[in-house]
Design a protein around this motif. Sequence first.
Motif, short mmCIF file in Angstrom:
data_model
loop_
_atom_site.label_atom_id
_atom_site.label_comp_id
_atom_site.label_asym_id
_atom_site.label_seq_id
_atom_site.Cartn_x
_atom_site.Cartn_y
_atom_site.Cartn_z
N ASN A 1 90.93 99.93 -29.71
CA ASN A 1 91.16 99.10 -30.88
C ASN A 1 89.91 98.27 -31.17
N ALA B 1 96.32 99.92 -39.08
CA ALA B 1 95.25 99.10 -39.63
C ALA B 1 95.87 97.86 -40.27
N ASP C 1 98.22 105.60 -35.47
CA ASP C 1 97.21 104.56 -35.59
C ASP C 1 97.68 103.51 -36.59
N TYR D 1 91.92 97.60 -36.37
CA TYR D 1 92.37 98.99 -36.32
C TYR D 1 92.71 99.34 -34.88
N SER E 1 93.70 102.83 -32.62
CA SER E 1 93.58 104.28 -32.72
C SER E 1 94.90 105.00 -32.43
#
Length: 432
Positions: A217, A277, A275, A234, A236
């Motif tokens: 991250n 964000a 993932d 973010y 992953s």
Amino acid sequence: MQTTALRLRSLAAFSMALGTVGGAHAAGFNLLEQNVSGLGNAYAGSAAIAENASTIYFNPAGMSLLPGTEFSAGITAIKPSFKFSNDGSTGPGGTPITGGDGGDAGKWAALPNLYLSHQLSPKWHVGLGVGAPFGLTTDYEQGWKGRYHSEKFAIESININPSVAYKVSDQLSIGIGANWFQIDADYRLATPRPVPNVGVFDMDTRVKMKGDAWGWNAGILYQATPSTRLGLSYRSRIKVTADGTTKLKNRTIPGIPDGTPLSKFDAEATIKMPDTAIFSVVHDLNPSWTLLADVSWTGWSSIPKLTIENSGPGARDSELDLRFKDAWRVALGANYHYSEKWTFKGGVAWDQSPVRQAKYRPTALPDNDRYWLSIGAQYRMSKNATWDVGYTHLFLRHTDIDNDTNVPERGLTRGSYKNSGDILGLQFTYRF
């Protein structure tokens, strides 16, 4: 430095013994409850607020705002409710189905978390976070109408997240972390077994698997003005291959004692955990009020289906057709700084489900879009010690199910769910 290293090792060792229980209270089976300080705001501003060491999970760059050494630990009690009402369900092949509606498939769960951050120098920070980013438990009464789809589905996880942050300038900080992730799955359902010249009877089927993998991250924190801070983070995807066993035992076959083992197979499944964000804004409107906002995205399309591969004499694979879609979440919140000791919090959020069609809604996850209404409070008992408490009620849309993805083997589960949820948490933070 040696003292900090010892603390980090001690926290990591303790985390290995930390049990995690899934509650599934963000949409899908994502668990946002990685701290309690954000619960009262419905996690608005999560990647920019950096109130304490739990920023390690939401945005590791936020450690640049934490002087000295900080420890934070919290626990969240989660109570989902999933109540099914039947409307035309059938058994395998369209045959009539007996049984009840399954009761309330949601159960109480406890979700702990731990964090430790340390300032190495004016520009460098390190930290370690321990939590459970994914979890799910649905537990129906045995023999209910949807028993061939699921009777119990439980996912438990643990995530250990060492991180580092670097302060590039007075305005900009960056952070990155590694993630060791472990998942445990326990899936129970009934399997029909025809007995020639007698009828169709139920067997107990239980799949237990465990697996682990690595991910990462990263985040950016930017102080746009003296009163406005932006955060972008973010996490992953993590591809996990889990293995274990599938066991079949007798339930109703006449002439065989209940619970008699019938078959055992080696089981394996590969899943790509999604993932995520987050973009966050925190704005100090005046000395009394702070406004917070969040927009987040989760890549649930990484899970179009779940295939359990069984091996051994007579083994057959099992598949759940899920067709998850990527999902968005929007949250708004505010903090009122009542005094030096007390801050009161509030927040609302819309949380989109990855399940969009009744046809593909699994009984293991009867999910739908949800709305968060949150309140909380923070009490500074001293210069270095802080308590946070938060509460959220979740309102879910009317949830239909018409799952006919495998009628020959599992039948049709048709009806509707009345769903809701409650979350209550307590957190302690201490700065050395």
